[in-house]
Design a protein around this motif. Structure first.
Motif, short mmCIF file in Angstrom:
data_model
loop_
_atom_site.label_atom_id
_atom_site.label_comp_id
_atom_site.label_asym_id
_atom_site.label_seq_id
_atom_site.Cartn_x
_atom_site.Cartn_y
_atom_site.Cartn_z
N SER A 52 71.54 64.88 26.65
CA SER A 52 70.40 65.16 25.78
C SER A 52 69.94 63.92 25.03
N GLY A 53 70.79 62.93 24.89
CA GLY A 53 70.42 61.72 24.17
C GLY A 53 71.56 60.72 24.17
N LYS A 54 71.32 59.61 23.50
CA LYS A 54 72.29 58.52 23.48
C LYS A 54 73.61 58.93 22.81
N SER A 55 73.53 59.70 21.74
CA SER A 55 74.75 60.12 21.03
C SER A 55 75.64 61.00 21.90
N SER A 56 75.02 61.92 22.62
CA SER A 56 75.82 62.80 23.48
C SER A 56 76.43 62.01 24.63
N LEU A 57 75.71 60.99 25.11
CA LEU A 57 76.25 60.13 26.15
C LEU A 57 77.42 59.32 25.60
N TYR A 58 77.29 58.80 24.38
CA TYR A 58 78.36 58.02 23.77
C TYR A 58 79.63 58.87 23.67
N GLU A 59 79.47 60.10 23.21
CA GLU A 59 80.62 61.00 23.08
C GLU A 59 81.31 61.19 24.43
N ALA A 60 80.54 61.47 25.47
CA ALA A 60 81.11 61.67 26.80
C ALA A 60 81.69 60.38 27.36
N ALA A 61 81.05 59.26 27.09
CA ALA A 61 81.53 57.97 27.60
C ALA A 61 82.85 57.58 26.95
N MET A 62 83.02 57.90 25.66
CA MET A 62 84.28 57.60 24.98
C MET A 62 85.41 58.46 25.55
N GLN A 63 85.11 59.71 25.84
CA GLN A 63 86.11 60.58 26.47
C GLN A 63 86.47 60.04 27.85
#
Length: 200
Positions: A52-63
């Protein structure tokens, strides 16, 4: 055009891998979606089909980075004494290496821990907690009586060392990292007095 579930998952993994590499090297604010999709060799349209956006990607990328990082990939070897804690510490303090496949979570810029966006802070915290939990599990298996505290102390030391080392030029950087490695390994040894030593 309709894509198979397998193709969609492969696309998502490509985006995550590209994002993890960039976020781990530069932090949240210095990475753009354009850079991520260019690295993944994909279009913006593909991005919004998965996130949905950069923040949600960041969260998934950190996981993703945590799940595929060095400690995660070597838990079994560590338990079998094929990889020693000293090697793990050395690996994480070699932050300037080029690990093209699996960026280290300790390469995250510390500024992300105090980011204005709560979702970014929470993702960083979850990654930090995961690293502490993984190390505590290894230390418990080695017989540490203070596994949780020692794991947290070690991860804090590693994160801080990496953050500070980035600002040093050579040869100061190498000397600083070497001294930090010795301190951290000595501290781990002192917490494992009645169990297997760190060196191997």
């Amino acid at each position: 055009m309709s894509y198979t579930p397998r193709h969609k998952e492969q696309t998502r993994q490509r985006i995550l891998q590209a994002a993890a590499k960039l976020f781990c090297s530069n932090g949240f604010d210095r990475v753009t979606l354009t850079q991520i999709m260019k690295k993944a060799n994909m279009t913006h349209g593909a991005f919004y089909a998965h996130f949905s956006g950069k923040s949600s990607l960041y969260e998934a990328a950190m996981q993703f980075a945590t799940s595929n990082g060095f400690w995660a990939r070597n838990d079994k070897q560590t338990e079998n004494n094929e990889t020693h804690l000293k090697a793990l510490v050395t690996r994480y303090l070699s932050w300037s290496r080029s690990d093209k496949e699996h960026p280290s979570p300790l390469e995250f810029l510390v500024t992300d821990a105090a980011h204005k966006e709560e979702k970014v802070r929470q993702a960083y915290q979850a990654c930090f907690d995961s690293l502490v939990d993984r190390l505590a599990g290894i230390l418990k298996k080695r017989g540490s009586q203070e596994a949780e505290a020692l794991a947290e102390e070690t991860v804090v030391s590693l994160v801080g060392t990496v953050a500070i080392a980035r600002s040093f030029a050579q040869p100061l950087q190498s000397d600083f990292l070497k001294r930090a490695q010795e301190r951290i390994v000595n501290r781990l040894n002192s917490g494992l007095k009645n169990s297997e030593p760190v060196e191997g």
